[in-house]
Write a protein that holds these residues in place. Structure first.
Motif, PDB file in Angstrom:
ATOM      1  N   ASP A 184     -43.705   5.302   9.440  1.00 17.02           N
ATOM      2  CA  ASP A 184     -42.898   4.276  10.307  1.00 17.02           C
ATOM      3  C   ASP A 184     -41.415   4.631   9.264  1.00 17.02           C
ATOM      4  O   ASP A 184     -40.643   4.864   8.298  1.00 17.02           O
ATOM      5  CB  ASP A 184     -43.312   3.004  10.211  1.00 17.02           C
ATOM      6  N   ASN A 185     -39.962   4.429   9.897  1.00 12.81           N
ATOM      7  CA  ASN A 185     -38.921   4.176   9.943  1.00 12.81           C
ATOM      8  C   ASN A 185     -38.261   5.748   8.864  1.00 12.81           C
ATOM      9  O   ASN A 185     -37.967   5.663   7.985  1.00 12.81           O
ATOM     10  CB  ASN A 185     -38.694   2.923   8.250  1.00 12.81           C
ATOM     11  N   ASP A 186     -38.574   6.794  10.079  1.00 15.26           N
ATOM     12  CA  ASP A 186     -38.389   8.421   8.983  1.00 15.26           C
ATOM     13  C   ASP A 186     -36.980   8.481   9.534  1.00 15.26           C
ATOM     14  O   ASP A 186     -36.185   7.852  10.345  1.00 15.26           O
ATOM     15  CB  ASP A 186     -39.256   9.379  10.166  1.00 15.26           C
ATOM     16  N   GLY A 187     -36.438   9.186   7.942  1.00 15.61           N
ATOM     17  CA  GLY A 187     -35.024   8.801   8.219  1.00 15.61           C
ATOM     18  C   GLY A 187     -35.022  10.056   9.001  1.00 15.61           C
ATOM     19  O   GLY A 187     -33.323   9.994   9.305  1.00 15.61           O
ATOM     20  N   ARG A 188     -34.945  11.241   9.537  1.00 12.71           N
ATOM     21  CA  ARG A 188     -34.413  11.956  10.576  1.00 12.71           C
ATOM     22  C   ARG A 188     -34.922  11.369  12.021  1.00 12.71           C
ATOM     23  O   ARG A 188     -33.294  11.357  12.230  1.00 12.71           O
ATOM     24  CB  ARG A 188     -35.492  13.301  10.734  1.00 12.71           C
ATOM     25  N   ILE A 189     -35.350  10.371  12.663  1.00 13.00           N
ATOM     26  CA  ILE A 189     -35.066   9.633  13.523  1.00 13.00           C
ATOM     27  C   ILE A 189     -33.784   9.151  13.057  1.00 13.00           C
ATOM     28  O   ILE A 189     -32.946   8.881  14.244  1.00 13.00           O
ATOM     29  CB  ILE A 189     -36.269   8.877  14.454  1.00 13.00           C
ATOM     30  N   ILE A 244     -39.089  12.562  21.651  1.00  8.21           N
ATOM     31  CA  ILE A 244     -39.300  11.342  20.575  1.00  8.21           C
ATOM     32  C   ILE A 244     -40.227  10.656  20.872  1.00  8.21           C
ATOM     33  O   ILE A 244     -39.561  10.107  22.320  1.00  8.21           O
ATOM     34  CB  ILE A 244     -38.262  11.074  20.130  1.00  8.21           C
ATOM     35  N   PHE A 245     -41.654  10.415  20.842  1.00  8.27           N
ATOM     36  CA  PHE A 245     -42.208   9.513  22.090  1.00  8.27           C
ATOM     37  C   PHE A 245     -43.653   9.042  21.287  1.00  8.27           C
ATOM     38  O   PHE A 245     -43.261   9.190  19.781  1.00  8.27           O
ATOM     39  CB  PHE A 245     -42.899  10.747  22.601  1.00  8.27           C
ATOM     40  N   SER A 246     -43.866   8.052  21.840  1.00 10.63           N
ATOM     41  CA  SER A 246     -45.590   7.289  21.323  1.00 10.63           C
ATOM     42  C   SER A 246     -46.702   7.453  21.903  1.00 10.63           C
ATOM     43  O   SER A 246     -47.824   7.675  20.778  1.00 10.63           O
ATOM     44  CB  SER A 246     -44.854   5.728  21.568  1.00 10.63           C
ATOM     45  N   ASP A 247     -46.588   8.159  22.858  1.00  8.40           N
ATOM     46  CA  ASP A 247     -48.094   8.347  23.661  1.00  8.40           C
ATOM     47  C   ASP A 247     -48.326   9.732  24.353  1.00  8.40           C
ATOM     48  O   ASP A 247     -47.742   9.936  24.512  1.00  8.40           O
ATOM     49  CB  ASP A 247     -48.079   7.470  25.079  1.00  8.40           C
ATOM     50  N   VAL A 248     -48.684  10.592  23.627  1.00 12.59           N
ATOM     51  CA  VAL A 248     -49.373  11.797  23.700  1.00 12.59           C
ATOM     52  C   VAL A 248     -49.659  11.737  25.343  1.00 12.59           C
ATOM     53  O   VAL A 248     -48.790  13.060  25.809  1.00 12.59           O
ATOM     54  CB  VAL A 248     -50.353  12.144  23.601  1.00 12.59           C
ATOM     55  N   GLU A 249     -50.240  10.908  26.121  1.00 13.87           N
ATOM     56  CA  GLU A 249     -50.552  10.715  27.820  1.00 13.87           C
ATOM     57  C   GLU A 249     -49.133  11.408  28.381  1.00 13.87           C
ATOM     58  O   GLU A 249     -48.151  11.703  29.643  1.00 13.87           O
ATOM     59  CB  GLU A 249     -50.704   9.531  28.046  1.00 13.87           C
ATOM     60  N   ILE A 256     -43.977   8.177  17.366  1.00 14.66           N
ATOM     61  CA  ILE A 256     -43.040   7.789  16.115  1.00 14.66           C
ATOM     62  C   ILE A 256     -44.187   6.336  16.901  1.00 14.66           C
ATOM     63  O   ILE A 256     -44.412   6.191  17.948  1.00 14.66           O
ATOM     64  CB  ILE A 256     -42.239   7.399  15.875  1.00 14.66           C
ATOM     65  N   PRO A 257     -44.354   5.566  15.915  1.00 16.23           N
ATOM     66  CA  PRO A 257     -44.795   4.078  17.435  1.00 16.23           C
ATOM     67  C   PRO A 257     -43.872   3.689  18.346  1.00 16.23           C
ATOM     68  O   PRO A 257     -42.580   3.617  17.606  1.00 16.23           O
ATOM     69  CB  PRO A 257     -45.167   3.281  15.492  1.00 16.23           C
ATOM     70  N   TYR A 258     -44.951   3.250  19.053  1.00 16.39           N
ATOM     71  CA  TYR A 258     -43.960   1.529  20.154  1.00 16.39           C
ATOM     72  C   TYR A 258     -43.344   1.095  19.628  1.00 16.39           C
ATOM     73  O   TYR A 258     -41.665   1.207  19.985  1.00 16.39           O
ATOM     74  CB  TYR A 258     -45.009   1.699  20.890  1.00 16.39           C
ATOM     75  N   LYS A 259     -43.699   0.412  18.451  1.00 22.90           N
ATOM     76  CA  LYS A 259     -42.314  -0.644  18.145  1.00 22.90           C
ATOM     77  C   LYS A 259     -41.004  -0.209  17.687  1.00 22.90           C
ATOM     78  O   LYS A 259     -40.092  -0.717  18.101  1.00 22.90           O
ATOM     79  CB  LYS A 259     -42.967  -1.033  17.023  1.00 22.90           C
ATOM     80  N   GLU A 260     -40.912   1.372  17.159  1.00 29.84           N
ATOM     81  CA  GLU A 260     -39.759   1.526  16.556  1.00 29.84           C
ATOM     82  C   GLU A 260     -38.792   2.798  17.819  1.00 29.84           C
ATOM     83  O   GLU A 260     -37.392   2.119  17.918  1.00 29.84           O
ATOM     84  CB  GLU A 260     -40.272   2.828  15.608  1.00 29.84           C
ATOM     85  N   ILE A 261     -39.290   2.643  18.254  1.00 30.78           N
ATOM     86  CA  ILE A 261     -38.902   2.747  19.927  1.00 30.78           C
ATOM     87  C   ILE A 261     -38.369   1.712  20.445  1.00 30.78           C
ATOM     88  O   ILE A 261     -36.783   1.839  21.581  1.00 30.78           O
ATOM     89  CB  ILE A 261     -39.591   3.570  20.573  1.00 30.78           C
TER      90      ILE A 261
END
Length: 426
Positions: free
Chosen positions: A136-141, A182-187, A206-211
């Motif tokens: 969560d909250n990765d600096g690169r993103i 940048i995605f949240s679900d591999v599907e 990354i988690p969906y809440k961040e997207i």
């Protein structure tokens, strides 16, 4: 008589109570057998206390162990102790070697994965998409998305942000350079798999809440793509364009500009010019409403009116989409010098090239547009409407006029093609 009966009843109750008390007291004290009560002020009596027998549990444990060993010897009478120890050592050695092999294989996989990521490879040896799972909250993103949300940084880095798998596929089909996903679900990656290149793309999970925090829509699709901005040179056309240039003059609303771009791509416009004062071409709302037009259409933003004439063919015919048909006063002599005709009253098929100027709904057509059209002997096009309706949306008006231009030109081309076929047949 009644007195005697009461007396007998009372005696019976007292007898039962006394018997119950005696039974209760007797049962309470039957398990206790004190030999003597020693008072503190009496001399110490000579009593013979019995010593209890203490059971040594260690000997019992040793006996059980001895019995177990004897049973083992009986069950394996021909097996030597040294052979058993050798077998045990061999098993331990096999386990250590197995653990060592597992550890080495994991380390080799991690090294290979790091190498693939450094080389920006998209697929591993098994054909699976290589991605990096971030916390969560990765600096690169955060650093990347903050830059893409700023107009200045977008132009500096020459990168654009699209949302949703459809726009990403449109960009990949147009052979545009994809840098990040940048995605949240591999599907969601399965829809991109057939169009992905073999190298050059980094995938971050990354988690969906961040997207959702970075998304501009109410319900985010959970997928971002970062492309290099396409230019007029690297856009591959899929069909023959019309000899039509579109000039957007002071289009301030992102949705209107996106609708205009979408209509221009639909009719096969040759090129689109955006004057200074228009909304940012790479704004996320413009990209979303244009539905992939940025990847299919050459667009040149921030053009000065002094440079427009050099960007158009010298034999072009200039038209202005104008809903104002009122008689103008002397102050607007430049506007009055450009005549007004219905959009279907022009024979576009007889013209070599067409330039259509479209203005914004808020600002309207600028003075520079009228001056340019007057210098080129241009015409104002009007769309007749029912009473009570003043004008159409800018995107709708562009679609109506450009579709009329396309209809007339395609009909003329089809007629010319039939005439050539008839000549060849004769």
């Amino acid at each position: 008589m009644s007195t005697n009966i009461l007396t007998i009843l009372c005696k019976g109750i007292v007898t039962r109570v006394s018997n119950a008390n005696s039974i209760r007291c007797y049962s309470r004290w039957t398990h206790r057998k004190p030999s003597k009560v020693v008072l503190p002020f009496e001399a110490a009596p000579k009593t013979n206390l019995k010593t209890e027998k203490v059971i040594d549990l260690s000997s019992v444990v040793e006996e059980k162990k001895e019995k177990a060993q004897q049973k083992q010897r009986v069950s394996m009478p021909n097996v030597d102790k040294e052979i058993a120890d050798a077998k045990l050592k061999q098993e331990n050695k096999n386990q250590q070697e197995k653990f060592k092999d597992i550890k080495e294989s994991r380390e080799s996989q991690l090294k290979k994965r790091k190498f693939y990521l450094s080389q920006k490879k998209v697929f591993n040896d098994d054909g699976e998409i290589i991605y990096e799972k971030l916390k969560d909250n990765d600096g690169r993103i955060n650093y990347l998305l903050v830059k893409l949300k700023s107009k200045k940084e977008r132009l500096h880095t020459r990168q654009m942000l699209v949302e949703g798998w459809r726009l990403i596929v449109d960009g990949l089909k147009a052979k545009c350079k994809l840098n990040y996903v940048i995605f949240s679900d591999v599907e969601d990656l399965n829809r991109l798999r057939p169009f992905l290149p073999k190298t050059g793309v980094l995938f971050y999970k990354i988690p969906y809440k961040e997207i959702g925090l970075w998304s501009d829509v109410e319900t985010s699709p959970g997928l971002f793509g970062v492309f290099e901005m396409p230019t007029s040179e690297n856009i591959a056309r899929t069909s023959r364009p019309l000899p039509l240039h579109l000039v957007c003059d002071n289009i301030r609303t992102p949705g209107n500009l996106g609708a205009i771009l979408r209509a221009a791509v639909a009719v096969g416009c040759d090129k689109i010019l955006l004057t200074k004062g228009c909304v940012d071409l790479w704004d996320s709302k413009v990209i979303r409403s244009a539905a992939g037009a940025h990847f299919r259409q050459p667009i040149q933003p921030s053009v000065e009116w002094e440079d427009i004439e050099t960007l158009l063919p010298h034999d072009t015919s200039v038209f202005i989409a104008d809903s104002n048909t009122n008689v103008l006063d002397e102050e607007n002599s430049i506007q009055s010098s450009v005549p007004v005709v219905p959009y279907y009253g022009v024979e576009f098929a007889n013209l070599k090239h067409v330039t259509l100027i479209v203005g914004g709904e808020t600002e309207g057509i600028s003075v520079e547009s009228y001056r340019f059209a007057a210098a080129k002997n241009g015409v104002r096009l009007n769309i007749p409407l029912q009473q009570g309706v003043d004008s159409l949306n800018t995107g709708m008006a562009t679609a109506v006029i450009s579709c009329e231009i396309r209809k007339q030109m395609t009909q003329a081309w089809a007629k010319l093609k039939l005439q050539k076929q008839d000549v060849q047949a004769t």
